[in-house]
Design a protein around this motif. Structure first.
Motif, PDB file in Angstrom:
ATOM      1  N   MET A   1     -11.315   4.030  11.939  1.00 18.43           N
ATOM      2  CA  MET A   1     -10.395   2.912  11.934  1.00 18.43           C
ATOM      3  C   MET A   1      -9.013   3.428  12.312  1.00 18.43           C
ATOM      4  O   MET A   1      -8.561   4.439  11.811  1.00 18.43           O
ATOM      5  CB  MET A   1     -10.373   2.289  10.542  1.00 18.43           C
ATOM      6  CG  MET A   1      -9.509   1.069  10.452  1.00 18.43           C
ATOM      7  SD  MET A   1      -9.473   0.306   8.830  1.00 18.43           S
ATOM      8  CE  MET A   1     -11.142   0.382   8.294  1.00 18.43           C
ATOM      9  N   SER A   2      -8.359   2.728  13.208  1.00 18.21           N
ATOM     10  CA  SER A   2      -7.035   3.145  13.671  1.00 18.21           C
ATOM     11  C   SER A   2      -5.953   2.595  12.753  1.00 18.21           C
ATOM     12  O   SER A   2      -6.213   1.758  11.898  1.00 18.21           O
ATOM     13  CB  SER A   2      -6.805   2.625  15.087  1.00 18.21           C
ATOM     14  OG  SER A   2      -6.649   1.222  15.063  1.00 18.21           O
ATOM     15  N   LEU A   3      -4.724   3.062  12.970  1.00 17.96           N
ATOM     16  CA  LEU A   3      -3.611   2.533  12.193  1.00 17.96           C
ATOM     17  C   LEU A   3      -3.264   1.111  12.615  1.00 17.96           C
ATOM     18  O   LEU A   3      -2.554   0.412  11.918  1.00 17.96           O
ATOM     19  CB  LEU A   3      -2.387   3.450  12.306  1.00 17.96           C
ATOM     20  CG  LEU A   3      -2.511   4.771  11.549  1.00 17.96           C
ATOM     21  CD1 LEU A   3      -1.261   5.608  11.745  1.00 17.96           C
ATOM     22  CD2 LEU A   3      -2.770   4.550  10.073  1.00 17.96           C
ATOM     23  N   GLU A   4      -3.778   0.678  13.782  1.00 17.07           N
ATOM     24  CA  GLU A   4      -3.588  -0.712  14.192  1.00 17.07           C
ATOM     25  C   GLU A   4      -4.388  -1.652  13.300  1.00 17.07           C
ATOM     26  O   GLU A   4      -4.017  -2.800  13.109  1.00 17.07           O
ATOM     27  CB  GLU A   4      -4.029  -0.898  15.645  1.00 17.07           C
ATOM     28  CG  GLU A   4      -3.128  -0.202  16.640  1.00 17.07           C
ATOM     29  CD  GLU A   4      -3.675  -0.302  18.062  1.00 17.07           C
ATOM     30  OE1 GLU A   4      -4.736  -0.925  18.274  1.00 17.07           O
ATOM     31  OE2 GLU A   4      -3.037   0.253  18.952  1.00 17.07           O
ATOM     32  N   ASN A   5      -5.504  -1.186  12.804  1.00 16.05           N
ATOM     33  CA  ASN A   5      -6.350  -1.924  11.860  1.00 16.05           C
ATOM     34  C   ASN A   5      -6.633  -0.976  10.708  1.00 16.05           C
ATOM     35  O   ASN A   5      -7.488  -0.102  10.831  1.00 16.05           O
ATOM     36  CB  ASN A   5      -7.664  -2.361  12.511  1.00 16.05           C
ATOM     37  CG  ASN A   5      -7.447  -3.377  13.600  1.00 16.05           C
ATOM     38  OD1 ASN A   5      -6.947  -4.458  13.341  1.00 16.05           O
ATOM     39  ND2 ASN A   5      -7.798  -3.017  14.824  1.00 16.05           N
ATOM     40  N   ALA A   6      -5.913  -1.136   9.618  1.00 13.86           N
ATOM     41  CA  ALA A   6      -6.031  -0.187   8.521  1.00 13.86           C
ATOM     42  C   ALA A   6      -5.937  -0.891   7.171  1.00 13.86           C
ATOM     43  O   ALA A   6      -5.434  -2.007   7.065  1.00 13.86           O
ATOM     44  CB  ALA A   6      -4.921   0.863   8.627  1.00 13.86           C
ATOM     45  N   ILE A   7      -6.430  -0.210   6.164  1.00 12.31           N
ATOM     46  CA  ILE A   7      -6.282  -0.642   4.780  1.00 12.31           C
ATOM     47  C   ILE A   7      -5.429   0.418   4.088  1.00 12.31           C
ATOM     48  O   ILE A   7      -5.757   1.603   4.104  1.00 12.31           O
ATOM     49  CB  ILE A   7      -7.658  -0.766   4.074  1.00 12.31           C
ATOM     50  CG1 ILE A   7      -8.544  -1.812   4.771  1.00 12.31           C
ATOM     51  CG2 ILE A   7      -7.471  -1.079   2.603  1.00 12.31           C
ATOM     52  CD1 ILE A   7      -8.038  -3.242   4.704  1.00 12.31           C
ATOM     53  N   LEU A   8      -4.316  -0.023   3.509  1.00 11.82           N
ATOM     54  CA  LEU A   8      -3.411   0.859   2.759  1.00 11.82           C
ATOM     55  C   LEU A   8      -3.474   0.445   1.297  1.00 11.82           C
ATOM     56  O   LEU A   8      -3.604  -0.751   0.999  1.00 11.82           O
ATOM     57  CB  LEU A   8      -1.980   0.724   3.281  1.00 11.82           C
ATOM     58  CG  LEU A   8      -1.777   0.942   4.780  1.00 11.82           C
ATOM     59  CD1 LEU A   8      -0.332   0.655   5.165  1.00 11.82           C
ATOM     60  CD2 LEU A   8      -2.163   2.352   5.167  1.00 11.82           C
ATOM     61  N   VAL A   9      -3.392   1.416   0.391  1.00 12.71           N
ATOM     62  CA  VAL A   9      -3.537   1.096  -1.031  1.00 12.71           C
ATOM     63  C   VAL A   9      -2.516   1.832  -1.894  1.00 12.71           C
ATOM     64  O   VAL A   9      -1.985   2.869  -1.507  1.00 12.71           O
ATOM     65  CB  VAL A   9      -4.955   1.433  -1.551  1.00 12.71           C
ATOM     66  CG1 VAL A   9      -5.998   0.618  -0.846  1.00 12.71           C
ATOM     67  CG2 VAL A   9      -5.248   2.904  -1.421  1.00 12.71           C
ATOM     68  N   GLY A  10      -2.314   1.279  -3.067  1.00 14.03           N
ATOM     69  CA  GLY A  10      -1.500   1.906  -4.095  1.00 14.03           C
ATOM     70  C   GLY A  10      -1.966   1.401  -5.447  1.00 14.03           C
ATOM     71  O   GLY A  10      -2.324   0.229  -5.597  1.00 14.03           O
ATOM     72  N   VAL A  11      -1.984   2.290  -6.432  1.00 12.94           N
ATOM     73  CA  VAL A  11      -2.386   1.939  -7.785  1.00 12.94           C
ATOM     74  C   VAL A  11      -1.126   1.912  -8.636  1.00 12.94           C
ATOM     75  O   VAL A  11      -0.397   2.912  -8.706  1.00 12.94           O
ATOM     76  CB  VAL A  11      -3.400   2.961  -8.347  1.00 12.94           C
ATOM     77  CG1 VAL A  11      -3.755   2.632  -9.781  1.00 12.94           C
ATOM     78  CG2 VAL A  11      -4.634   3.007  -7.467  1.00 12.94           C
ATOM     79  N   PHE A  12      -0.872   0.780  -9.261  1.00 10.43           N
ATOM     80  CA  PHE A  12       0.324   0.597 -10.068  1.00 10.43           C
ATOM     81  C   PHE A  12      -0.058   0.184 -11.475  1.00 10.43           C
ATOM     82  O   PHE A  12      -1.210  -0.124 -11.753  1.00 10.43           O
ATOM     83  CB  PHE A  12       1.232  -0.464  -9.425  1.00 10.43           C
ATOM     84  CG  PHE A  12       1.711  -0.059  -8.062  1.00 10.43           C
ATOM     85  CD1 PHE A  12       2.867   0.684  -7.913  1.00 10.43           C
ATOM     86  CD2 PHE A  12       0.986  -0.390  -6.928  1.00 10.43           C
ATOM     87  CE1 PHE A  12       3.296   1.080  -6.658  1.00 10.43           C
ATOM     88  CE2 PHE A  12       1.408  -0.007  -5.666  1.00 10.43           C
ATOM     89  CZ  PHE A  12       2.568   0.732  -5.536  1.00 10.43           C
ATOM     90  N   ASP A  13       0.898   0.157 -12.358  1.00 12.55           N
ATOM     91  CA  ASP A  13       0.672  -0.242 -13.736  1.00 12.55           C
ATOM     92  C   ASP A  13       0.437  -1.749 -13.773  1.00 12.55           C
ATOM     93  O   ASP A  13       1.366  -2.520 -13.638  1.00 12.55           O
ATOM     94  CB  ASP A  13       1.882   0.141 -14.576  1.00 12.55           C
ATOM     95  CG  ASP A  13       1.629  -0.015 -16.062  1.00 12.55           C
ATOM     96  OD1 ASP A  13       2.598   0.066 -16.819  1.00 12.55           O
ATOM     97  OD2 ASP A  13       0.481  -0.230 -16.475  1.00 12.55           O
ATOM     98  N   GLY A  14      -0.807  -2.159 -13.913  1.00 12.14           N
ATOM     99  CA  GLY A  14      -1.130  -3.566 -14.014  1.00 12.14           C
ATOM    100  C   GLY A  14      -1.791  -4.166 -12.786  1.00 12.14           C
ATOM    101  O   GLY A  14      -2.281  -5.290 -12.833  1.00 12.14           O
TER     102      GLY A  14
END
Length: 169
Positions: A1-14
Motif C-alpha cells: 500500500m502506498s502513502l497515497e492510500n494508507a492507514i495511519l494510527v495512534g493509540v491515545f488515552d480513551g
C-alpha cells in the motif's frame, strides 16, 4: 500500500485513532480491519475513524465500519465508532447507507474534539501484519502494567485524561 492510500494510527488515552488517507476501499480495508481488531482485542472500546483525507469510500470499506460498530456494541462499549472529519461527500455516503445510525459522525462532545490536528500529527503508518513500533517492543508507547487505557508517549497534555474522568464516561 502506498502513502497515497494508507492507514495511519495512534493509540491515545480513551480512544484509538485510525486515519484513512486516499480512497477507503477493498485495498485499505484489510489493513484497517486488522488494526481495529487488534485494538479491540487489546481492550479498546472507542475507535475514531478519521476521514478528513479520505477521497471516497467503497462498500467494502463502509461495511468494515459497520462491523466495528456491531462488534463494539456487542461488547457494551460506550465509545463505539466515531467518525472525524467526514466532509460532505463521505457524510452523504454514510447517510445514504444508513450508517449514521450506527456511527457517531463528528460527535460534538468527543474527547478528541478540538484536538484533531494535534492527534493527526502523532500518527504512524499501519502495515498489514506489522503494527507500529509503539504497540510492541521495549520502547512501548503505553504502559501495559496499568489497567487504564494506553497513552501515547508524546500525547498532548490537553488530551490526557485522569483515571477518574475516564471512569465517568
Amino acid at each position: 500500500m502506498s502513502l497515497e492510500n494508507a492507514i495511519l494510527v495512534g493509540v491515545f488515552d480513551g480512544f484509538t485513532w485510525i486515519r484513512c488517507v486516499g480512497k477507503g476501499s477493498f485495498v485499505t480495508s484489510p489493513v484497517m480491519k486488522e488494526c481495529a481488531e487488534n485494538r479491540i482485542a487489546a481492550g479498546e472500546r472507542c475507535l475514531v475513524i478519521d476521514l478528513q483525507a479520505c477521497t471516497g469510500m467503497d462498500s467494502t470499506f463502509m461495511g468494515q465500519l459497520a462491523s466495528f460498530s456491531a462488534r463494539l456494541s456487542k461488547l457494551g462499549a460506550t465509545g463505539g465508532v466515531q467518525i472525524a472529519g467526514a466532509g460532505e461527500r463521505n457524510r452523504n455516503s454514510l447517510e445514504d447507507l444508513g450508517l449514521d445510525c450506527l456511527l457517531e459522525i463528528d460527535p460534538p462532545a468527543a474527547l478528541w474534539r478540538g484536538h484533531a490536528n494535534e492527534v493527526r500529527g502523532l500518527l504512524e503508518p499501519y502495515l498489514l501484519g506489522r503494527p507500529p513500533a509503539c504497540w510492541t517492543g521495549p520502547s512501548t508507547c503505553w504502559n501495559r502494567t496499568r489497567s487504564s487505557p494506553p497513552r501515547m508517549r508524546r500525547m498532548p497534555a490537553s488530551l490526557r485524561v485522569s483515571s477518574e474522568s475516564s471512569k465517568k464516561r
